[in-house]
Design an enzyme around this catalytic site. Structure first.
Site, PDB file in Angstrom:
ATOM      1  CG  HIS A   1      -7.676  -2.943  -0.473  1.00 27.12           C
ATOM      2  ND1 HIS A   1      -8.297  -3.927  -1.224  1.00 27.12           N
ATOM      3  CD2 HIS A   1      -8.164  -1.770  -0.923  1.00 27.12           C
ATOM      4  CE1 HIS A   1      -9.111  -3.361  -2.102  1.00 27.12           C
ATOM      5  NE2 HIS A   1      -9.062  -2.047  -1.944  1.00 27.12           N
TER       6      HIS A   1
ATOM      7  CG  HIS B   1     -13.372  -0.543  -1.841  1.00 29.81           C
ATOM      8  ND1 HIS B   1     -11.997  -0.562  -1.672  1.00 29.81           N
ATOM      9  CD2 HIS B   1     -13.890  -0.846  -0.626  1.00 29.81           C
ATOM     10  CE1 HIS B   1     -11.716  -0.862  -0.411  1.00 29.81           C
ATOM     11  NE2 HIS B   1     -12.849  -1.036   0.245  1.00 29.81           N
TER      12      HIS B   1
ATOM     13  CB  ALA C   1      -5.839   4.206   1.948  1.00 30.07           C
TER      14      ALA C   1
ATOM     15  CG  ASP D   1     -10.460  -2.446  -5.130  1.00 32.52           C
ATOM     16  OD1 ASP D   1     -11.322  -2.067  -4.314  1.00 32.52           O
ATOM     17  OD2 ASP D   1      -9.302  -1.998  -5.155  1.00 32.52           O
TER      18      ASP D   1
ATOM     19  CD  GLU E   1     -12.192   3.775  -3.935  1.00 28.69           C
ATOM     20  OE1 GLU E   1     -12.164   2.564  -3.632  1.00 28.69           O
ATOM     21  OE2 GLU E   1     -11.267   4.556  -3.694  1.00 28.69           O
TER      22      GLU E   1
ATOM     23  CB  SER F   1      -5.270   0.576   2.723  1.00 28.74           C
ATOM     24  OG  SER F   1      -6.007  -0.177   1.778  1.00 28.74           O
TER      25      SER F   1
ATOM     26  CD  GLN G   1      -2.961   1.067   0.131  1.00 29.82           C
ATOM     27  OE1 GLN G   1      -3.365  -0.022  -0.277  1.00 29.82           O
ATOM     28  NE2 GLN G   1      -3.362   2.207  -0.398  1.00 29.82           N
TER      29      GLN G   1
HETATM   30 ZN   LIG Z   1     -10.386  -0.797  -2.979  1.00 26.80          ZN
END
Ligand SMILES: [Zn+2]
Length: 294
Positions: free
Chosen positions: A202, A258, A195, A209, A255, A200, A174
């Protein structure tokens, strides 16, 4: 005594008795009404926020000054919304007044611009998503991975292709991703869509995503798969994490690709009420868990 006089005397006695009862009852009623007020002295400040503040179970006494300042800056918001937003942290700029997020390795963890993860946090029990539903090797926490495969399988049966193109991302990855975006677009722009490392979602192993494989994920909004996700993702425990009309609250631009696993119960509530995970978290996770702890 005449009959008439006796009647009058009876009447007078009755009136006196009723009057006495009323006189005796008034202070009792009066005292009862005032008892809670004398028992628990409310601060002047709390009163300025109105009665609603006192009834809200996620109202934080030590945030009173912040609530008042935010209400002053946003007079059109309801008191309840003021409390929600301040509890989210929105009275501070993004990435200020940050705390380490709680509830690591749970499906209700929150990670955003006010709640961060340590650089060495790696969720436990991650599994690979079936290669027929992912682009490359994609990891998620096992229960989220199972739910994602279930979602993608159901979609496929109905003729829709949902692929995970980015799921778990390490802190280091990230960091390089974000720094790349910063060098391309500058920090202000990059912050709207990427991020910073440690912030993040994630990194939780609960975010995905998605795309339909034919078009880039940035075009996902214009696919029939997106419509399917809008109608069905919550049934598998996933929410659209950064909706179009909640940019300020989430801190991220819209988004459509996401999705975040939160479990079926929470996902259904968020879907029905059209609220952010931030709002859900301050209303139902943070307050309840804090109460349990204290
Ligand atoms: Zn994402």
């Amino acid at each position: 005594m005449t009959k008439k006089k006796r009647k009058l005397k009876k009447k007078a006695l009755a009136i006196i008795t009723v009057t006495l009862i009323i006189i005796l009852l008034i202070p009792i009623l009066f005292l009862n009404k005032n008892e809670p007020k004398t028992a628990k002295k409310e601060s002047k400040k709390t009163n300025e926020l109105g009665d609603i503040a006192k009834k809200i179970d996620f109202y934080k006494d030590d945030y009173t000054d912040r609530y008042l300042a935010y209400k002053k800056a946003n007079p059109n918001l309801s008191n309840e919304k003021v409390i929600v937003n301040v509890n989210i942290g929105l009275d501070y700029p993004y990435y200020e007044n940050v705390q380490k997020t709680k509830y690591l390795n749970t499906s209700y963890i929150i990670v955003n611009k006010y709640n961060s993860l340590d650089s060495d946090y790696v969720p436990s029990n991650m599994e690979k998503i079936d290669s027929s539903f992912s682009k490359g090797e994609r990891l998620m926490v096992d229960y989220a991975q199972e739910a994602f495969e279930e979602l993608a399988r159901s979609a496929l049966e109905e003729g829709y292709n949902i692929y995970a193109m980015s799921t778990y991302r390490s802190y280091e990855y990230q960091n390089s991703l974000y720094n790349n975006y910063v060098s391309l677009d500058g920090q202000d722009k990059a912050d709207t869509y990427s991020a910073r490392a440690g912030f993040s979602e994630h990194q939780t192993g609960l975010a995905a995503d998605v795309c339909n494989k034919e078009q880039p994920y940035t075009e996902f909004e214009n696919t029939k798969e997106f419509n399917w996700m809008q109608e069905n993702a919550y049934k598998y425990g996933f929410i659209l994490r950064y909706p179009k009309d909640k940019v300020e609250e989430t801190g991220y631009m819209y988004e459509p690709w996401h999705y975040r696993y939160v479990g079926k119960e929470i996902a259904e509530y968020i879907h029905q009420k059209n609220i952010t995970y931030e709002e859900y978290y301050v209303r139902f996770i943070e307050s309840k868990k804090d109460i349990n702890k204290d």
